[in-house]
Write an enzyme that holds these catalytic residues in place. Structure first.
Site, short mmCIF file in Angstrom:
data_model
loop_
_atom_site.label_atom_id
_atom_site.label_comp_id
_atom_site.label_asym_id
_atom_site.label_seq_id
_atom_site.Cartn_x
_atom_site.Cartn_y
_atom_site.Cartn_z
CD GLU A 278 -2.57 -1.19 2.80
OE1 GLU A 278 -1.98 -0.33 3.80
OE2 GLU A 278 -3.54 -1.85 2.78
NE ARG A 281 5.86 9.96 3.39
CZ ARG A 281 5.48 10.78 3.93
NH1 ARG A 281 5.37 12.16 3.50
NH2 ARG A 281 4.54 10.64 4.89
CE1 TYR A 321 1.68 14.21 10.18
CE2 TYR A 321 2.63 14.68 7.94
CZ TYR A 321 1.49 14.36 8.80
OH TYR A 321 0.43 13.59 8.07
CB CYS A 346 -2.61 35.39 11.46
SG CYS A 346 -2.42 36.73 10.46
C1 LIG Z 1 -1.34 6.14 5.03
C2 LIG Z 1 -1.27 4.84 4.80
C3 LIG Z 1 -0.51 4.07 3.98
C4 LIG Z 1 0.39 4.76 2.76
O1 LIG Z 1 1.60 5.23 3.66
P1 LIG Z 1 2.75 5.92 2.86
O2 LIG Z 1 3.56 6.16 4.01
O3 LIG Z 1 2.22 6.98 1.96
O4 LIG Z 1 3.38 4.96 2.01
C5 LIG Z 1 -0.89 2.69 3.58
N1 LIG Z 1 -1.66 1.78 4.52
C6 LIG Z 1 -2.40 2.53 5.45
C7 LIG Z 1 -3.37 1.61 6.02
C8 LIG Z 1 -2.22 4.10 5.69
O5 LIG Z 1 -2.93 4.29 6.60
#
Ligand SMILES: *Cc1c(COP(=O)(O)O)cnc(C)c1O
Length: 427
Positions: A278, A281, A321, A346
């Site tokens: 998944e 980024r 962050y 602001c």
């Molecule tokens: C946010 C998220 C991702 C993706 O994270 P990245 O750091 O963008 O790769 C994958 N799986 C779940 C469950 C997430 O919440």
């Protein structure tokens, strides 16, 4: 590698000069490179290609950048989607991503969202608690079907990233503790509306080292074996996202997708499961920049304040962050300067960089913030009654506005009151 490069002294996105976009659309504006997005998708697909028992699935984490044009590109690359709301599910489907390539994550799924995704179809719900499993089972029973699920395991592993993007420790709200997995699967197996097919983990974002990921995957592998011994025929292991991207300028270099895949192959060699990934980024982070113009330069105690027309409402990551974004002048002169870079909002938190050495710029000059393709536009807001930031997609020598600037007049149209009397609502 990305496609934002100097050509004859001017920064281009692929073959389009950034000043042309700034002139046409105004600033601030997000600019994405289609070639870079495609390249990252192909690199990830190729890296994890042979992992697992059968065809691995790369399910792009839609929350990183849910723009419809970006999703269509990724659908075209054969990616699936990891969604965390029914809104993201609808976006993924509208972009042409097939239901059997969609996983639905998130701790707070509501019954209506579950029902809509069940009716529309999906590969798997990643379920984060027994309470959620019970609700999902009854929703599925009402629909007369069974919901395919995997429990998200919280492996209690420190991800070594910023606290606000760590998700896999006992102090986080995500998943069920590894020690409670057996009991959770046993109870869920008794629920009529569920089909237990998988197991999943996701420990955080912008991970630089592979060690915490490997520790989490080993934990998941042990659980997978135990659960199968306990009679659950699990076939899918979803390894989540989280691999970091390079931010330039001496920031820590994360492991490559190839090194990540080699570790996965080693750890999962005897799992005999289909693997899901998944990434968010990794696919879009370095495929986007935020283009902004210098409003003015104000003297400061130690360094001058470079006030740009982008602010924390456009790019929240530094305020949220302490994220680092590399800065670059669109037409660098070769001169350098040390500056504090801030937006007009602001709030003292509206700070992009303090004491940063960067290209010297003057009022009216254009700058980019790099690595702004992920968790950028999607987190933008109208704070300080600023417009929602527009987005542009570049492809070769063409570009398209893929989100218009939503200004305060447009936002005001959803603020027209519709009064109800007490009797209307209590009937
Ligand atoms: C946010 C998220 C991702 C993706 O994270 P990245 O750091 O963008 O790769 C994958 N799986 C779940 C469950 C997430 O919440």
């Amino acid at each position: 590698m990305d496609h934002f490069e100097l050509r004859e002294g001017v920064l281009h996105a692929e073959q389009v000069p950034l000043p042309a976009i700034a002139d046409a659309v105004g600033t601030p504006v997000y600019v994405y490179s289609a070639a870079t997005i495609r390249r990252h998708a192909e690199v990830m697909k190729a890296a994890v290609g042979g992992c697992g028992a059968v065809d691995a699935l790369v399910a792009y984490a839609v929350k990183a950048n849910p723009n419809a044009a970006v999703l269509r590109l990724l659908a075209g690359c054969g990616l699936g989607a990891d969604v965390v709301s029914i809104g993201e599910y609808r976006r993924a489907r509208a972009a042409g991503i097939a239901p059997d390539r969609i996983v639905f994550s998130g701790v707070g799924k509501e019954a209506e969202e579950m029902a809509e995704a069940l009716v529309g179809g999906l590969l798997q719900f990643n379920v984060e608690s027994l309470e959620e499993a019970r609700m999902l089972s009854s929703v599925a029973a009402v629909q007369g079907c069974t919901a395919p699920i995997g429990f998200r395991i919280n492996p209690d592993v420190e991800a070594g990233t910023h606290a606000k993007i760590t998700t896999g420790t006992a102090d986080n709200k995500f998943g069920i503790p590894a020690a409670e997995a057996s009991a959770a699967y046993a109870e869920a197996a008794q629920l009529p509306g569920l089909k237990l097919q998988g197991i999943t983990v996701h420990i955080g974002s912008q991970l630089v080292s592979l060690d915490p990921l490997e520790a989490a995957f080993r934990r998941l592998g042990q659980l997978l074996a135990t659960l199968r011994e306990q009679g659950h025929p699990l076939t899918i292991a979803d390894l989540g996202g989280g691999l970091g991207v390079p931010h330039g300028s001496g920031q820590p270099e994360p492991a490559s997708p190839e090194a990540y895949a080699a570790m996965v192959r080693r750890v999962t060699a005897d799992w005999n499961a289909r693997l899901l990934f998944e990434p968010g980024r990794l696919i879009v982070g370095n495929a986007g920049v935020l283009l902004t113009r210098v409003v003015r330069v104000k003297p400061g105690a130690k360094h001058p304040w470079l006030i740009v027309d982008a602010a924390m409402n456009d790019l929240m990551r530094p305020a949220l962050y302490d994220a680092f974004h590399d800065l670059q002048a669109v037409q660098p002169t070769g001169q350098r300067a040390v500056v504090n870079v801030v937006g007009p909002v602001c709030e003292s938190g509206d700070t992009f960089a303090m004491a940063r050495e960067t290209d010297a710029v003057a009022p009216g000059d254009l700058l980019i913030f790099r690595t702004a393709g992920a968790y950028g536009a999607t987190m933008s807001s109208g704070y300080n009654s600023r417009p929602l930031t527009p987005e542009v997609l570049v492809e070769g020598d063409r570009w398209a506005l893929v989100r218009r600037r939503v200004d305060v007049d447009a936002l005001a149209q959803v603020e027209v009151p519709t009064w109800q009397s007490r009797e209307d609502v209590t009937e």
